[in-house]
Design a protein around this motif. Structure first.
Motif, PDB file in Angstrom:
ATOM      1  N   ALA A  76       4.425   5.663   3.176  1.00 52.64           N
ATOM      2  CA  ALA A  76       3.835   7.003   3.154  1.00 52.64           C
ATOM      3  C   ALA A  76       4.889   7.947   2.597  1.00 52.64           C
ATOM      4  CB  ALA A  76       3.411   7.430   4.551  1.00 52.64           C
ATOM      5  N   ILE A  77       4.582   8.578   1.464  1.00 46.07           N
ATOM      6  CA  ILE A  77       5.572   9.390   0.756  1.00 46.07           C
ATOM      7  C   ILE A  77       5.019  10.794   0.539  1.00 46.07           C
ATOM      8  CG2 ILE A  77       6.991   9.598  -1.315  1.00 46.07           C
ATOM      9  CD1 ILE A  77       6.791   6.596  -1.659  1.00 46.07           C
ATOM     10  N   VAL A  78       5.810  11.806   0.920  1.00 46.76           N
ATOM     11  CA  VAL A  78       5.427  13.203   0.726  1.00 46.76           C
ATOM     12  C   VAL A  78       6.296  13.798  -0.376  1.00 46.76           C
ATOM     13  CG1 VAL A  78       5.132  15.463   1.801  1.00 46.76           C
ATOM     14  CG2 VAL A  78       4.801  13.377   3.165  1.00 46.76           C
ATOM     15  N   PHE A  79       5.633  14.311  -1.418  1.00 47.24           N
ATOM     16  CA  PHE A  79       6.320  15.013  -2.492  1.00 47.24           C
ATOM     17  C   PHE A  79       6.019  16.509  -2.384  1.00 47.24           C
ATOM     18  CE2 PHE A  79       5.916  10.785  -4.421  1.00 47.24           C
ATOM     19  CZ  PHE A  79       7.202  10.595  -4.913  1.00 47.24           C
ATOM     20  N   PHE A  80       7.000  17.325  -2.744  1.00 48.56           N
ATOM     21  CA  PHE A  80       6.805  18.772  -2.772  1.00 48.56           C
ATOM     22  C   PHE A  80       6.932  19.238  -4.219  1.00 48.56           C
ATOM     23  CE2 PHE A  80       8.421  17.532   1.310  1.00 48.56           C
ATOM     24  CZ  PHE A  80       7.668  18.261   2.215  1.00 48.56           C
ATOM     25  N   TYR A  81       6.045  20.137  -4.627  1.00 51.34           N
ATOM     26  CA  TYR A  81       6.083  20.594  -6.016  1.00 51.34           C
ATOM     27  C   TYR A  81       6.028  22.122  -6.083  1.00 51.34           C
ATOM     28  CZ  TYR A  81       0.994  21.342  -5.799  1.00 51.34           C
ATOM     29  OH  TYR A  81      -0.270  21.773  -5.461  1.00 51.34           O
ATOM     30  N   ASN A  82       6.587  22.636  -7.166  1.00 55.39           N
ATOM     31  CA  ASN A  82       6.616  24.069  -7.424  1.00 55.39           C
ATOM     32  C   ASN A  82       5.555  24.390  -8.471  1.00 55.39           C
ATOM     33  OD1 ASN A  82       7.238  26.656  -8.544  1.00 55.39           O
ATOM     34  ND2 ASN A  82       9.307  26.494  -7.675  1.00 55.39           N
ATOM     35  N   PRO A  83       4.472  25.064  -8.102  1.00 54.07           N
ATOM     36  CA  PRO A  83       3.382  25.324  -9.058  1.00 54.07           C
ATOM     37  C   PRO A  83       3.814  26.145 -10.266  1.00 54.07           C
ATOM     38  CG  PRO A  83       2.698  25.772  -6.804  1.00 54.07           C
ATOM     39  CD  PRO A  83       4.173  25.584  -6.770  1.00 54.07           C
ATOM     40  N   GLU A  84       4.772  27.061 -10.085  1.00 52.92           N
ATOM     41  CA  GLU A  84       5.176  27.919 -11.190  1.00 52.92           C
ATOM     42  C   GLU A  84       6.000  27.139 -12.225  1.00 52.92           C
ATOM     43  OE1 GLU A  84       7.193  31.195  -9.417  1.00 52.92           O
ATOM     44  OE2 GLU A  84       5.330  32.301  -9.053  1.00 52.92           O
ATOM     45  N   LEU A  85       6.841  26.241 -11.750  1.00 50.32           N
ATOM     46  CA  LEU A  85       7.688  25.473 -12.663  1.00 50.32           C
ATOM     47  C   LEU A  85       7.037  24.172 -13.109  1.00 50.32           C
ATOM     48  CD1 LEU A  85      11.129  25.904 -10.857  1.00 50.32           C
ATOM     49  CD2 LEU A  85      10.219  27.231 -12.778  1.00 50.32           C
ATOM     50  N   LYS A 140       0.843  -1.198   0.000  1.00 55.24           N
ATOM     51  CA  LYS A 140       0.000   0.000   0.000  1.00 55.24           C
ATOM     52  C   LYS A 140       0.877   1.246   0.000  1.00 55.24           C
ATOM     53  CE  LYS A 140      -4.202  -1.615   2.315  1.00 55.24           C
ATOM     54  NZ  LYS A 140      -5.136  -1.364   3.439  1.00 55.24           N
ATOM     55  N   PHE A 141       0.481   2.222  -0.821  1.00 55.16           N
ATOM     56  CA  PHE A 141       1.180   3.500  -0.885  1.00 55.16           C
ATOM     57  C   PHE A 141       0.213   4.627  -0.549  1.00 55.16           C
ATOM     58  CE2 PHE A 141       4.059   0.940  -3.353  1.00 55.16           C
ATOM     59  CZ  PHE A 141       5.310   1.500  -3.109  1.00 55.16           C
ATOM     60  N   ARG A 142       0.683   5.533   0.292  1.00 52.10           N
ATOM     61  CA  ARG A 142      -0.049   6.762   0.574  1.00 52.10           C
ATOM     62  C   ARG A 142       0.853   7.924   0.158  1.00 52.10           C
ATOM     63  NH1 ARG A 142      -4.311   8.378   3.992  1.00 52.10           N
ATOM     64  NH2 ARG A 142      -4.132  10.491   4.805  1.00 52.10           N
ATOM     65  N   PHE A 143       0.447   8.632  -0.899  1.00 53.11           N
ATOM     66  CA  PHE A 143       1.213   9.761  -1.416  1.00 53.11           C
ATOM     67  C   PHE A 143       0.535  11.065  -0.989  1.00 53.11           C
ATOM     68  CE2 PHE A 143       1.854   6.346  -4.580  1.00 53.11           C
ATOM     69  CZ  PHE A 143       3.233   6.220  -4.499  1.00 53.11           C
ATOM     70  N   ILE A 144       1.369  12.003  -0.545  1.00 56.44           N
ATOM     71  CA  ILE A 144       0.882  13.342  -0.209  1.00 56.44           C
ATOM     72  C   ILE A 144       1.649  14.339  -1.060  1.00 56.44           C
ATOM     73  CG2 ILE A 144       0.611  15.078   1.603  1.00 56.44           C
ATOM     74  CD1 ILE A 144       0.522  12.780   3.622  1.00 56.44           C
ATOM     75  N   LEU A 145       0.940  15.158  -1.813  1.00 58.41           N
ATOM     76  CA  LEU A 145       1.552  16.169  -2.676  1.00 58.41           C
ATOM     77  C   LEU A 145       1.330  17.539  -2.045  1.00 58.41           C
ATOM     78  CD1 LEU A 145       0.955  13.654  -4.561  1.00 58.41           C
ATOM     79  CD2 LEU A 145       1.069  15.283  -6.436  1.00 58.41           C
ATOM     80  N   GLN A 146       2.416  18.196  -1.673  1.00 58.44           N
ATOM     81  CA  GLN A 146       2.338  19.499  -1.028  1.00 58.44           C
ATOM     82  C   GLN A 146       2.970  20.571  -1.910  1.00 58.44           C
ATOM     83  OE1 GLN A 146       4.058  19.276   2.894  1.00 58.44           O
ATOM     84  NE2 GLN A 146       2.238  18.302   3.765  1.00 58.44           N
ATOM     85  N   LYS A 158      13.535  17.903  -1.148  1.00 55.98           N
ATOM     86  CA  LYS A 158      13.423  16.680  -0.349  1.00 55.98           C
ATOM     87  C   LYS A 158      12.118  15.953  -0.645  1.00 55.98           C
ATOM     88  CE  LYS A 158      11.221  19.097   3.528  1.00 55.98           C
ATOM     89  NZ  LYS A 158      11.274  19.432   4.963  1.00 55.98           N
ATOM     90  N   ILE A 159      12.121  14.669  -0.337  1.00 55.53           N
ATOM     91  CA  ILE A 159      10.888  13.917  -0.218  1.00 55.53           C
ATOM     92  C   ILE A 159      10.967  13.184   1.125  1.00 55.53           C
ATOM     93  CG2 ILE A 159      10.518  13.606  -2.696  1.00 55.53           C
ATOM     94  CD1 ILE A 159      11.573  10.783  -2.452  1.00 55.53           C
ATOM     95  N   VAL A 160       9.825  12.817   1.649  1.00 55.56           N
ATOM     96  CA  VAL A 160       9.770  12.141   2.937  1.00 55.56           C
ATOM     97  C   VAL A 160       9.087  10.797   2.737  1.00 55.56           C
ATOM     98  CG1 VAL A 160       8.961  12.241   5.323  1.00 55.56           C
ATOM     99  CG2 VAL A 160       9.658  14.351   4.156  1.00 55.56           C
ATOM    100  N   ILE A 161       9.770   9.704   3.118  1.00 50.50           N
ATOM    101  CA  ILE A 161       9.235   8.354   2.962  1.00 50.50           C
ATOM    102  C   ILE A 161       9.227   7.671   4.315  1.00 50.50           C
ATOM    103  CG2 ILE A 161       9.485   6.120   1.806  1.00 50.50           C
ATOM    104  CD1 ILE A 161      11.020   7.486  -0.406  1.00 50.50           C
ATOM    105  N   ASN A 162       8.046   7.308   4.786  1.00 53.62           N
ATOM    106  CA  ASN A 162       7.889   6.638   6.080  1.00 53.62           C
ATOM    107  C   ASN A 162       8.643   7.354   7.193  1.00 53.62           C
ATOM    108  OD1 ASN A 162       6.308   4.774   4.810  1.00 53.62           O
ATOM    109  ND2 ASN A 162       7.692   3.056   5.065  1.00 53.62           N
ATOM    110  N   VAL A 170      -4.054  13.984  -1.202  1.00 52.54           N
ATOM    111  CA  VAL A 170      -3.740  12.689  -0.587  1.00 52.54           C
ATOM    112  C   VAL A 170      -4.241  11.589  -1.508  1.00 52.54           C
ATOM    113  CG1 VAL A 170      -4.098  11.187   1.408  1.00 52.54           C
ATOM    114  CG2 VAL A 170      -3.876  13.670   1.735  1.00 52.54           C
ATOM    115  N   VAL A 171      -3.335  10.671  -1.845  1.00 55.87           N
ATOM    116  CA  VAL A 171      -3.634   9.594  -2.788  1.00 55.87           C
ATOM    117  C   VAL A 171      -3.247   8.260  -2.151  1.00 55.87           C
ATOM    118  CG1 VAL A 171      -3.242   8.703  -5.112  1.00 55.87           C
ATOM    119  CG2 VAL A 171      -3.051  11.163  -4.685  1.00 55.87           C
ATOM    120  N   GLU A 172      -4.119   7.262  -2.276  1.00 54.87           N
ATOM    121  CA  GLU A 172      -3.787   5.917  -1.800  1.00 54.87           C
ATOM    122  C   GLU A 172      -3.950   4.920  -2.946  1.00 54.87           C
ATOM    123  OE1 GLU A 172      -5.912   4.903   1.745  1.00 54.87           O
ATOM    124  OE2 GLU A 172      -5.018   6.536   2.906  1.00 54.87           O
ATOM    125  N   MET A 173      -2.908   4.090  -3.139  1.00 54.92           N
ATOM    126  CA  MET A 173      -2.895   3.110  -4.221  1.00 54.92           C
ATOM    127  C   MET A 173      -2.251   1.814  -3.748  1.00 54.92           C
ATOM    128  SD  MET A 173      -1.971   5.287  -7.687  1.00 54.92           S
ATOM    129  CE  MET A 173      -0.645   6.292  -7.023  1.00 54.92           C
TER     130      MET A 173
END
Length: 360
Positions: free
Chosen positions: A329-338, A212-218, A345-349, A270-273
């Protein structure tokens, strides 16, 4: 008359069986004698002896089988199960597993029988599956958690072979899977030498094959957040067909899509797959595509990033880590302008992985 038959010499029978044998013998003898007396034939004595002999033989077989059955539990084979191949390193079989299917093959790998158990009995913490087999050498395999989400071929006693024992995740013709998977465990194939001399217990250890994966996009930086309705999230992998030894067989590439998707205020998307077994040398991609124009916003080979958390905190081989760990559980960070997912960084578990400004 054959009344001189001495049952006291048959030490295999219980006293109760001896009394029953005597009573049945006398009753049958009288009934047969009465019948024969009414027949006017010279071979009366021959028929009488044959009839009585047949009845005695049947009774002997009956009580012998009953005697064997009574002693069977003293020399029975039992299978118990352990699921401690996890990151807690403790046995979670009773708490998590609700079904087991055991498959018995002879030493040459020819199928003999299948036995299944499910429900509350598995949760007692002391469950052992009794297997009735003659003395010999066997190969014992198991799958646990088989549900309607998976399919297995029909095995035929005396015909099917060990390599016919495969499991395949069911899929639609579109090769899209967007429902939550029930957990599935593989049970190691074990060679068993059953002596029959005493109660014998063999242990099958389980490995979890579902993840199971829980992705969070911030959002990181100024600009508008992603439109959740314009995002297509996928895990793309060909890992949903498993062999008798838990290796991956040739398979279609499945698009695992969210079974849970939501926008959380002040957190992000928040996405779960799900996906199936992960191998250290096989690519598994997390992809994000914008639906409105088909633009690929992110494509990440997950395995190298998952293994970075192993190297930071767990001194075990890479494949063992992937088999023990089943939730991420994985947190991704994104830049809306780019419109890229880089950040720093990303955060995993709970482990922070610094990316030195590299795009994913």
């Amino acid at each position: 008359m054959l009344t001189s038959f001495d049952l006291s010499t048959k030490t295999d029978y219980s006293e109760k069986n001896t009394r029953c044998f005597s009573i049945l013998y006398i009753k049958l003898e009288k009934e047969i004698e009465s019948f024969i007396m009414g027949q006017n034939i010279k071979t009366k004595s021959i028929i009488r002896r044959m009839s009585l002999g047949s009845c005695l033989l049947l009774l002997l077989v009956h009580f012998s089988c009953e005697s064997i059955h009574e002693t069977l539990p003293e020399c029975r084979l039992y299978i118990d199960f352990r699921y401690d191949y996890n990151m807690d390193f403790t046995d979670a079989f009773a708490a998590q597993v609700n079904r087991v299917d055991v498959f018995i093959f002879d030493k040459e790998g020819t199928f003999i029988m299948k036995k299944s158990e499910q429900g509350e009995r598995l949760g007692t913490g002391t469950y052992k599956m009794p297997i009735e087999l003659p003395v010999g050498e066997y190969q014992v395999a198991a799958w646990a958690g088989i549900s309607d989400a998976f399919e297995m071929p029909e095995l035929y006693a005396g015909q099917s072979k060990l390599n016919d024992l495969t499991v395949k995740m069911k899929r639609e013709g579109t090769l899209i899977h967007n429902t939550e998977l029930e957990p599935l465990w593989y049970g190691e194939v074990k060679t068993v030498h059953f002596t029959g001399e005493q109660e014998q217990t063999e242990t099958i250890r389980l490995v979890k094959d579902t993840n199971k994966f829980r992705f969070i996009l911030q959002k990181s930086g100024p600009g508008e957040e992603l439109d959740i309705n314009d995002c297509l999230f996928e895990i793309r992998a060909d890992n949903s067909r498993l062999s008798w030894n838990n290796s991956l067989l040739e398979d279609d590439i499945i698009s695992f899509q969210p079974y849970h998707l939501e926008k959380v205020e002040n957190v992000g998307i928040v996405v779960e797959m799900n996906t199936m077994r992960l191998l250290e040398n096989k690519k598994v991609y997390l992809m994000l595509t914008r639906r409105s124009d088909g633009k690929e916003l992110m494509k990440v080979d997950l395995i190298p990033y998952l293994l970075l958390t192993k190297m930071e905190g767990h001194h075990i081989p890479a494949q063992e880590y992937l088999d023990r760990q089943s939730e991420y559980a994985i947190v991704f960070f994104y830049n809306p302008e780019l419109l890229n997912f880089l950040a720093d960084k990303i955060v995993i578990n709970g482990w922070t992985i610094w990316l030195k400004g590299e795009d994913l």
